[in-house]
Design a protein around this motif. Structure first.
Motif, short mmCIF file in Angstrom:
data_model
loop_
_atom_site.label_atom_id
_atom_site.label_comp_id
_atom_site.label_asym_id
_atom_site.label_seq_id
_atom_site.Cartn_x
_atom_site.Cartn_y
_atom_site.Cartn_z
N TRP A 14 85.49 45.17 28.45
CA TRP A 14 86.39 44.06 27.73
C TRP A 14 86.12 42.80 28.46
O TRP A 14 86.32 41.78 27.78
N TYR A 42 94.47 41.60 29.42
CA TYR A 42 93.73 43.00 29.13
C TYR A 42 95.11 43.82 29.08
O TYR A 42 95.93 43.81 29.72
N ASN A 43 95.07 44.79 28.26
CA ASN A 43 96.47 45.75 27.89
C ASN A 43 95.75 47.14 28.26
O ASN A 43 95.18 47.74 27.65
N ALA A 80 97.17 49.89 28.11
CA ALA A 80 97.69 50.72 26.96
C ALA A 80 96.68 50.83 26.11
O ALA A 80 96.93 51.73 25.10
N GLN A 81 95.90 49.79 25.83
CA GLN A 81 94.87 49.70 24.48
C GLN A 81 93.62 49.29 24.85
O GLN A 81 93.01 48.42 24.57
N PRO A 82 92.99 50.41 25.72
CA PRO A 82 91.62 50.01 26.00
C PRO A 82 90.61 50.05 24.95
O PRO A 82 90.79 50.57 24.12
N PRO A 83 89.30 49.49 25.47
CA PRO A 83 88.55 49.69 24.43
C PRO A 83 88.03 51.05 24.29
O PRO A 83 88.23 52.07 25.01
N THR A 84 87.47 51.20 22.89
CA THR A 84 87.05 52.54 22.24
C THR A 84 85.79 52.76 22.76
O THR A 84 84.72 52.27 22.72
N TYR A 86 81.16 50.82 24.45
CA TYR A 86 82.37 50.56 24.22
C TYR A 86 82.73 49.54 23.15
O TYR A 86 81.96 48.46 23.37
#
Length: 140
Positions: free
Chosen positions: A61, A84-85, A87-91, A98
């Motif tokens: 990220w 950066y969140n 709770a919604q990290p990179p896939t 990623y």
């Protein structure tokens, strides 16, 4: 600091032998001994990341945020990068790379009909040598 305490108590009764009908005995003596022992467990120091370590979601990220800022902030310097969140990290992709999405909020009136921009990046490699696989900027 984690620890445990153990208490050991000893009880000694002296002068309790004999019967009450016999001769008077001295008053019983009570002795209490207590010992406390603490066990200390040290917390290991954190291990520093190695440049050879695999890419992490936060590192991917961050790399995407740097690229997005470099590409877009030159056009609109007052654009705000969204944080950066966790709770919604990179896939994470099957190959270990990623896909990171970084949001940027535009000031009102910057571009008609556009309120936000996202940078979509695919980042692979290691922490020491991140590799940009794909990069796209999208107005939304």
């Amino acid at each position: 600091m984690a620890g445990a305490a153990v208490i050991v108590a000893g009880l000694s009764l002296a002068g309790c032998a004999g019967s009450p009908a016999a001769s008077p005995s001295p008053a019983p003596t009570v002795t209490v001994t207590a010992t406390a022992t603490a066990t200390v467990t040290a917390t290991p120091a954190p291990v520093a990341a190695s440049p050879d370590d695999a890419m992490t979601p936060l590192a991917a990220w961050t790399a995407c945020a740097v690229l997005g800022a470099h590409e877009y902030l030159a056009q609109a310097p007052s654009t705000e990068l969204r944080p950066y969140n966790a709770a919604q990290p990179p896939t994470k992709n099957p190959d270990g790379s990623y896909q990171a999405i970084v949001g940027m909020t535009l000031p009102p009136g910057t571009h008609e009909g556009v309120g936000n921009v996202i940078a979509v990046c695919t980042i692979g490699g290691t922490l020491g040598t991140p590799t940009l696989i794909d990069f796209t900027l999208k107005d939304i």
